[in-house]
Design an enzyme around this catalytic site. Structure first.
Site, PDB file in Angstrom:
ATOM      1  N   CYS A  28     -13.679 -44.824  55.770  1.00  0.00           N
ATOM      2  CA  CYS A  28     -14.846 -44.924  56.238  1.00  0.00           C
ATOM      3  C   CYS A  28     -15.935 -44.327  55.065  1.00  0.00           C
ATOM      4  CB  CYS A  28     -14.904 -43.997  57.442  1.00  0.00           C
ATOM      5  SG  CYS A  28     -14.419 -42.322  57.263  1.00  0.00           S
ATOM      6  N   HIS A  29     -17.155 -44.219  55.515  1.00  0.00           N
ATOM      7  CA  HIS A  29     -18.078 -43.852  54.479  1.00  0.00           C
ATOM      8  C   HIS A  29     -19.127 -43.093  55.098  1.00  0.00           C
ATOM      9  CE1 HIS A  29     -16.633 -47.708  52.446  1.00  0.00           C
ATOM     10  NE2 HIS A  29     -16.648 -48.097  53.397  1.00  0.00           N
ATOM     11  N   SER A  73     -20.803 -48.018  47.616  1.00  0.00           N
ATOM     12  CA  SER A  73     -21.208 -48.360  46.474  1.00  0.00           C
ATOM     13  C   SER A  73     -22.886 -48.116  46.344  1.00  0.00           C
ATOM     14  CB  SER A  73     -20.967 -49.979  46.291  1.00  0.00           C
ATOM     15  OG  SER A  73     -21.688 -50.864  47.224  1.00  0.00           O
ATOM     16  N   ARG A 120     -12.025 -45.311  43.084  1.00  0.00           N
ATOM     17  CA  ARG A 120     -12.164 -46.741  43.839  1.00  0.00           C
ATOM     18  C   ARG A 120     -12.763 -47.630  42.627  1.00  0.00           C
ATOM     19  NH1 ARG A 120     -16.035 -49.276  48.379  1.00  0.00           N
ATOM     20  NH2 ARG A 120     -14.343 -50.553  49.392  1.00  0.00           N
ATOM     21  N   ASP A 249     -13.888 -48.643  58.715  1.00  0.00           N
ATOM     22  CA  ASP A 249     -15.224 -48.975  57.715  1.00  0.00           C
ATOM     23  C   ASP A 249     -16.487 -48.542  58.215  1.00  0.00           C
ATOM     24  OD1 ASP A 249     -15.930 -50.397  55.244  1.00  0.00           O
ATOM     25  OD2 ASP A 249     -16.428 -52.172  56.591  1.00  0.00           O
TER      26      ASP A 249
END
Length: 296
Positions: A28-29, A73, A120, A249
């Site tokens: 997850c982010h 990102s 990553r 996610d």
């Protein structure tokens, strides 16, 4: 400035599936909040704020105990937002960073102290401008003990990734199984190629994640409830049960169409891991080995 993107469900359903005690959302982010943690000038998308309080509320709503927060990102190599979320988790989160290849050993040690356990490397051309493989290998050679490398690529470059992956001196986790075309089924070319990669090293792990991306109706897939994904991925989890991870996610970076219901994503778990033993490995045993080995 481009319009900001809201990529998560406003009111996710409560899943029918109840995760086992100690279950980990291992992918997850967090986004921002932008006022405190600005996005990278090189970001390919500009999301709305999705901070740690939202993430932890979703964790509790879905029935999970812990999170692994992967640097998105849009934040580039500034891991401050991820570190902030880990710090606010009360020990219930660990993280994966994105780093500049010139990062110092002291900076890597500071990331470890902040709860980071891997780096990553992103090879998606639509998200990053360049992927310097030689510099990535040098960074990988200097990672703190017990760290791993997470790699994100698409199935059409798997063959050209093999030499790089073989050279990595630490365990490897492949995001979203290298984005196979799940419409091909479990015996399709993409899944057979990915299985051959898993067979090349015993320390390659994978995330059985993102049915909403890999089986999207807009890309010719089934859409929710993602039957192609279930059919293609269940045999992979069954055959490599000790190397499979799972995550929501959330908040689904850069998704603007067919935003998934996170409750439905959780309900995919028993379709790809149908027994309690498989579910425990996928959600507890495996992520704990990678991210909280001191507790195993």
């Amino acid at each position: 400035m481009p319009d900001r993107i809201t990529s998560w469900h406003p009111a996710p359903s409560r899943p029918r599936f109840a995760p086992p005690a100690g279950a980990v959302d291992a992918h997850c982010h967090v986004f921002g909040p932008m006022a405190a943690f600005p996005f990278s000038a090189k970001a390919k998308y500009l999301p709305d704020d999705a901070g740690p309080e939202m993430l932890f509320a979703l964790r509790d709503h879905l029935g999970f105990a812990r999170n692994v927060i992967v640097q998105a990102s849009c934040h580039g190599t500034d891991n401050a937002a991820t570190l902030n979320a880990i710090a606010k988790s009360g020990g219930k989160a660990r993280g994966v960073a994105v780093v500049d290849p010139a990062i110092s050993d002291a900076e890597l040690a500071a990331l470890h102290d902040g709860g980071i356990r891997g780096v990553r490397f992103n090879f998606l051309k639509r998200l990053v401008d360049a992927a310097p493989r030689d510099k990535f290998l040098e960074v990988a050679s200097r990672l703190p003990s017990s760290w791993h490398v997470v790699i994100y690529f698409e199935a059409d470059i798997l063959d050209e990734m093999r030499e790089f992956i073989a050279a990595l001196p630490v365990p490897v986790v492949v995001d979203h199984m290298g984005r196979p075309d799940v419409r091909q089924g479990p015996d399709g070319d993409d899944m057979r190629a990915f299985r051959s990669l898993l067979d090349s090293r015993e320390d390659i792990w994978f995330k059985a994640t993102c049915p909403d991306r890999l089986d999207a109706r807009l890309e010719g897939g089934m859409g929710d409830p993602w039957d192609n994904f279930a059919a293609a991925v269940a045999p992979l989890v069954a055959d490599y049960p000790d190397r499979a991870l799972w995550g929501t996610d959330w908040p689904h970076p850069n998704m603007q169409d067919e935003i998934p219901d996170e409750g439905h994503i959780v309900d995919m778990i028993p379709r790809i891991a149908p027994t309690p033993e498989l579910q425990h490995k996928l959600l507890v045993t495996n992520p704990m080995r990678l991210y909280w080995p001191e507790e195993v």
